[in-house]
Write an enzyme that holds these catalytic residues in place. Structure first.
Site, PDB file in Angstrom:
ATOM      1  N   GLU A 120       0.807  -1.225   0.000  1.00 15.48           N
ATOM      2  CA  GLU A 120       0.000   0.000   0.000  1.00 15.48           C
ATOM      3  C   GLU A 120       0.842   1.278   0.000  1.00 15.48           C
ATOM      4  OE1 GLU A 120      -0.437  -2.692   1.793  1.00 15.48           O
ATOM      5  OE2 GLU A 120      -2.543  -3.113   2.213  1.00 15.48           O
TER       6      GLU A 120
ATOM      7  N   LYS B 211      -1.790  -9.334  24.204  1.00 17.22           N
ATOM      8  CA  LYS B 211      -2.360  -8.477  25.243  1.00 17.22           C
ATOM      9  C   LYS B 211      -2.415  -9.265  26.538  1.00 17.22           C
ATOM     10  CE  LYS B 211      -4.501  -5.486  21.980  1.00 17.22           C
ATOM     11  NZ  LYS B 211      -5.488  -5.392  20.946  1.00 17.22           N
TER      12      LYS B 211
HETATM   13  P1  AMP Z   1       3.469  -6.542   2.026  1.00 21.14           P
HETATM   14  O1  AMP Z   1       2.386  -5.600   1.686  1.00 21.14           O
HETATM   15  O2  AMP Z   1       3.189  -7.948   1.664  1.00 21.14           O
HETATM   16  O3  AMP Z   1       4.782  -6.070   1.474  1.00 21.14           O
HETATM   17  O4  AMP Z   1       3.615  -6.564   3.616  1.00 21.14           O
HETATM   18  C1  AMP Z   1       3.751  -5.384   4.349  1.00 21.14           C
HETATM   19  C2  AMP Z   1       3.951  -5.705   5.799  1.00 21.14           C
HETATM   20  O5  AMP Z   1       5.190  -6.377   6.009  1.00 21.14           O
HETATM   21  C3  AMP Z   1       4.041  -4.477   6.672  1.00 21.14           C
HETATM   22  O6  AMP Z   1       2.792  -3.940   6.991  1.00 21.14           O
HETATM   23  C4  AMP Z   1       4.771  -5.026   7.890  1.00 21.14           C
HETATM   24  O7  AMP Z   1       3.896  -5.711   8.755  1.00 21.14           O
HETATM   25  C5  AMP Z   1       5.721  -6.030   7.285  1.00 21.14           C
HETATM   26  N1  AMP Z   1       7.048  -5.424   7.124  1.00 21.14           N
HETATM   27  C6  AMP Z   1       7.581  -4.877   6.039  1.00 21.14           C
HETATM   28  N2  AMP Z   1       8.836  -4.454   6.276  1.00 21.14           N
HETATM   29  C7  AMP Z   1       9.092  -4.724   7.576  1.00 21.14           C
HETATM   30  C8  AMP Z   1      10.210  -4.525   8.444  1.00 21.14           C
HETATM   31  N3  AMP Z   1      11.350  -4.002   8.026  1.00 21.14           N
HETATM   32  N4  AMP Z   1      10.087  -4.927   9.720  1.00 21.14           N
HETATM   33  C9  AMP Z   1       8.943  -5.482  10.167  1.00 21.14           C
HETATM   34  N5  AMP Z   1       7.881  -5.717   9.407  1.00 21.14           N
HETATM   35  C10 AMP Z   1       7.941  -5.338   8.122  1.00 21.14           C
END
Ligand code: AMP
Length: 535
Positions: free
Chosen positions: A327, A435
């Site tokens: 997004e 939680k």
């Molecule tokens: P996607 O849309 O499949 O690329 O997933 C996005 C999600 O991946 C984000 O909302 C995060 O929850 C997770 N994410 C992406 N980069 C990181 C990061 N460096 N550390 C932790 N979570 C991440």
């Protein structure tokens, strides 16, 4: 000022004219390396644009791709978007039902796919009535003798039948350019429709020194796939800057990647932690070093500190942590230290490097509590992370508007802290926060600590219902081969590292953990696996 619309074709025209002989090297699904240049990319993209026109593709039509990172996929990026159609990249790692859902939802009219995916596409085809034309991204020699796909077309034949003259049309920069669906672990996948404007603005931001810090002198190997969030914008950034591109195709194993890094003189790369973990293990085993790689980005999932430290200290590569999502196009934050932080001790600097970093220009962020009130930037308070900006989604493709907060922020679904210097740290997905007794525990922090133990290969922490505390953390661990470690030893390892009430209640050892199609821990599955767990 001239009112020149920002268009993806403009990137190609620039690279063709000013970086004509800069190379694009690809490993192909058929095997072997392919070499071309930006001049070659320009010629073939125009041939492909002519072929698309002949197939009846017009402005706004969706053209699907199921393909690896190769020059052909790059040609599709430019030919489809350049001619005002929408390049819909599809993630082959999703489950078959999700793929069918996505193709139908996007109403793809043509589907281009690599040889690897022929059996998969044959299986999906009967459920995808909108697709009129199936194109196998290969040459005549590799076309199958028999297939169930009706009138399967050969990519190289399509191109060979066309000349390379094509005038890229001029249109409003807000025109849709590409489409990518989120991996959707719980709900159906949702489509994010990028525009020419959002893509170009994201590319400008990605190239900045505190972001990817690349120039025409760089050789970029995107391990991040072109089938998911446009490979973090690298297919656009590289022609913008005139960087040599090395596209690894299906060869994502450590040995193949290492070979390309070395033989092609790669200086910059980007990928998810799992890939870098595999590469590190391989390089340690074989006692290898990089000769040209100078910087790498790790993101897409939380990067364990031990991994950052190993690349930095052991292999001498500047490794930076980045956060983003489908997004957000996807780059949101990158962890590049500020000058005052460079005066801190190495350990203090390292503690900052484990965070996801600060926003790049074009992204604004804040954290809010359950009532939507802004929380302080003190590095301690954690709440829902909201973002906004010109390359952040406003609404999902083909859904009712109304995703944003009343004052125009996008809810990321991540939970984070922001410190006084503006560095954001993800503590959880909002659905994964534990939680316990009314307080929140960060599952990611507990996981990062667990993988810092020398006997632990991978770890996940989930909240499991508890009679007294409502939820308590359960640590699920995959041990490294040949390593023995007990629950007591692992729990003792948390002593002094987190508050006592954060220490997991119990440890379970498993042979492997479930992952999503994009390599993230699939906690929904893990919670099902441990449904009814007794403390
Ligand atoms: P996607 O849309 O499949 O690329 O997933 C996005 C999600 O991946 C984000 O909302 C995060 O929850 C997770 N994410 C992406 N980069 C990181 C990061 N460096 N550390 C932790 N979570 C991440």
């Amino acid at each position: 000022m001239m009112n020149t619309p920002l268009r993806i074709a403009g990137l190609l025209e620039h690279a063709e004219k000013w970086h004509a002989d800069t190379e694009i090297v690809s490993r192909l699904a058929e095997g072997g390396l392919h070499r071309t240049t930006y001049a070659g990319l320009g010629r073939r993209s125009r041939q492909l644009a002519n072929a698309l026109q002949r197939l009846g593709i017009s402005s706004g039509n969706r053209v699907g791709t199921l393909a690896w990172n190769t020059h052909r996929h790059l040609e599709l990026y430019y030919a489809v978007s350049g001619s005002a159609a929408v390049c819909h990249t599809i993630n082959p790692r999703l489950f078959a039902e999700q793929l069918v859902y996505i193709i139908n939802h996007a109403e793809d009219r043509v589907l281009f796919f690599d040889l690897t995916f022929l059996p998969l596409v044959e299986k999906l085809a009967p459920s995808c009535p909108t697709v009129e034309t199936w194109v196998l991204m290969t040459d005549r020699a590799h076309m199958p003798e028999a297939t169930t796909l009706p009138d399967l077309r050969c990519y190289e034949d399509l191109l060979a039948a066309e000349n390379n003259e094509f005038e890229w049309p001029l249109f409003d920069e807000n025109t849709a350019s590409s489409l990518c669906y989120t991996s959707g672990t719980t709900d159906q996948p949702k489509g994010v429709l990028y525009s020419h404007r959002s893509t170009l603005l994201h590319s400008f931001a990605a190239g900045l020194p505190d972001c990817f810090n690349c120039s025409a002198r760089d050789v970029i190997l995107p391990v991040v796939p072109m089938f998911h969030v446009n490979a973090w914008g690298i297919p656009y950034l590289a022609p913008m800057l005139g960087c040599k591109l090395v596209l690894p195709g299906p060869g994502l194993d450590a040995a193949s990647l290492y070979e390309l890094f070395e033989t092609e003189g790669v200086t910059f790369t980007a990928g998810v932690p799992t890939i870098w973990f595999g590469l590190l293990t391989f390089m340690r085993e074989k006692q290898l070093r990089f000769s040209t790689l100078r910087q790498m980005i790790v993101g897409g999932a939380s990067c364990p500190p031990a991994l950052l430290r190993a690349f930095d200290e052991e292999l001498g590569v500047t490794i930076r942590h980045a956060w983003g999502m489908t997004e957000t196009s996807p780059l949101g934050t990158v962890c590049t230290l500020k000058p005052q932080q460079l005066r801190l001790s190495p350990d203090e600097q390292f503690a900052i490097q484990t965070k996801q970093g600060r926003v790049i220009f074009g992204v604004d962020m804040q954290i809010v509590n359950d009532e939507g009130r802004a929380l302080p930037h003190d590095g301690v308070a954690f709440g829902d992370l909201l973002v906004r900006g010109p390359f952040i989604v406003a609404d999902y493709f083909g859904t009712e508007p109304g995703q944003l907060t009343p004052d125009g922020w996008f809810r990321t679904g991540d939970v984070a802290t922001i410190d006084a210097a503006g560095f954001m740290q993800i503590t959880d997905r909002s659905k994964d926060v534990i939680k316990s007794g009314g307080e929140w525990i960060s599952s990611i922090e507990l996981e990062n600590l667990a993988v810092g133990h020398p006997s632990v290969a991978e770890a996940a922490v989930i909240g499991v219902p508890h009679p007294k505390w409502s939820e308590r953390p359960l640590l699920v661990v995959v041990r490294k081969p040949g390593q023995e470690i007990s629950q007591e030893e692992l729990l003792a390892y948390y002593d002094g590292k987190v508050a006592r009430w954060w220490v997991p209640e119990a440890v379970e050892f498993v042979n492997q953990l479930p992952h999503t199609a994009t390599g993230k821990l699939l906690k929904t599955q893990l919670r099902k696996d441990f449904d009814g767990y007794q403390w």
